[in-house]
Design an enzyme around this catalytic site. Structure first.
Site, PDB file in Angstrom:
ATOM      1  N   VAL A 137       0.829  -1.206   0.000  1.00  0.00           N
ATOM      2  CA  VAL A 137       0.000   0.000   0.000  1.00  0.00           C
ATOM      3  C   VAL A 137       0.868   1.262   0.000  1.00  0.00           C
ATOM      4  O   VAL A 137       0.557   2.232  -0.686  1.00  0.00           O
ATOM      5  CB  VAL A 137      -0.996   0.001   1.181  1.00  0.00           C
ATOM      6  CG1 VAL A 137      -1.796   1.298   1.227  1.00  0.00           C
ATOM      7  CG2 VAL A 137      -1.947  -1.190   1.080  1.00  0.00           C
ATOM      8  N   CYS A 138       1.970   1.238   0.724  1.00  0.00           N
ATOM      9  CA  CYS A 138       2.866   2.402   0.757  1.00  0.00           C
ATOM     10  C   CYS A 138       3.484   2.667  -0.614  1.00  0.00           C
ATOM     11  O   CYS A 138       3.616   3.818  -1.031  1.00  0.00           O
ATOM     12  CB  CYS A 138       3.950   2.215   1.814  1.00  0.00           C
ATOM     13  SG  CYS A 138       3.299   2.135   3.494  1.00  0.00           S
ATOM     14  N   THR A 139       3.838   1.609  -1.318  1.00  0.00           N
ATOM     15  CA  THR A 139       4.382   1.764  -2.671  1.00  0.00           C
ATOM     16  C   THR A 139       3.308   2.289  -3.613  1.00  0.00           C
ATOM     17  O   THR A 139       3.575   3.193  -4.418  1.00  0.00           O
ATOM     18  CB  THR A 139       4.954   0.425  -3.180  1.00  0.00           C
ATOM     19  OG1 THR A 139       6.019   0.025  -2.317  1.00  0.00           O
ATOM     20  CG2 THR A 139       5.474   0.546  -4.602  1.00  0.00           C
TER      21      THR A 139
END
Length: 149
Positions: free
Chosen positions: A44-46
């Site tokens: 999700v961060c990527t």
């Protein structure tokens, strides 16, 4: 979490290039979109970083600069920024000073939280977003707020 109408803290953190970046340097010059995320190289961060990257020109057209913050090291940020071709700064917050100053709570008490702050050029928060397991509301919402000014 800091809320609309509050002044952002005057913090200085190291970016992915080893340069010290102060929020004070942006005051009076341009709006900011400051997003906190849990960890480099997670799904999700990527996705979130790549969404900010893919919409970066729209943020610039709105006059804003994007800044990502996590507890990861400048070296980790550098790898992510290079690999994902991120055109914005990633700041390292290993002691969670920024996370605490912005009052971004942890996810389930385990991971640093995911939050986005849209800040006007005077350093005042004009909108906040909190969506732990999805990134898209942060990008679309921030752009909408900036374009409504």
């Amino acid at each position: 979490m800091l809320q609309k109408g509050e002044l952002i803290p005057d913090l200085t953190l190291e970016d992915q290039d080893g340069k010290m970046v102060s929020f004070h340097d942006y005051k009076g010059k341009q709006p900011l979109v400051i997003y906190f995320y849990p960890k480099d190289n997670t799904r999700v961060c990527t996705q979130q970083a790549c969404s900010f990257r893919d919409n970066y020109e729209d943020f610039k057209a709105a006059g804003a600069e994007v800044i990502g913050i996590s507890k990861d090291s400048p070296e980790s940020h550098k790898k992510v920024a290079n690999r994902r071709e991120l055109p914005f700064k990633l700041l390292s917050d290993p002691k969670k000073e920024a996370q605490k100053a912005f009052k971004v709570s942890s996810i389930l008490g385990l991971l640093p939280g995911r939050a986005t702050f849209v800040v006007n050029k005077e350093g005042i928060i004009i909108h906040t977003f909190r969506a732990e397991f999805q990134s898209e509301p942060h990008i679309k919402g921030a752009l909408k707020v900036l374009n409504e000014q």
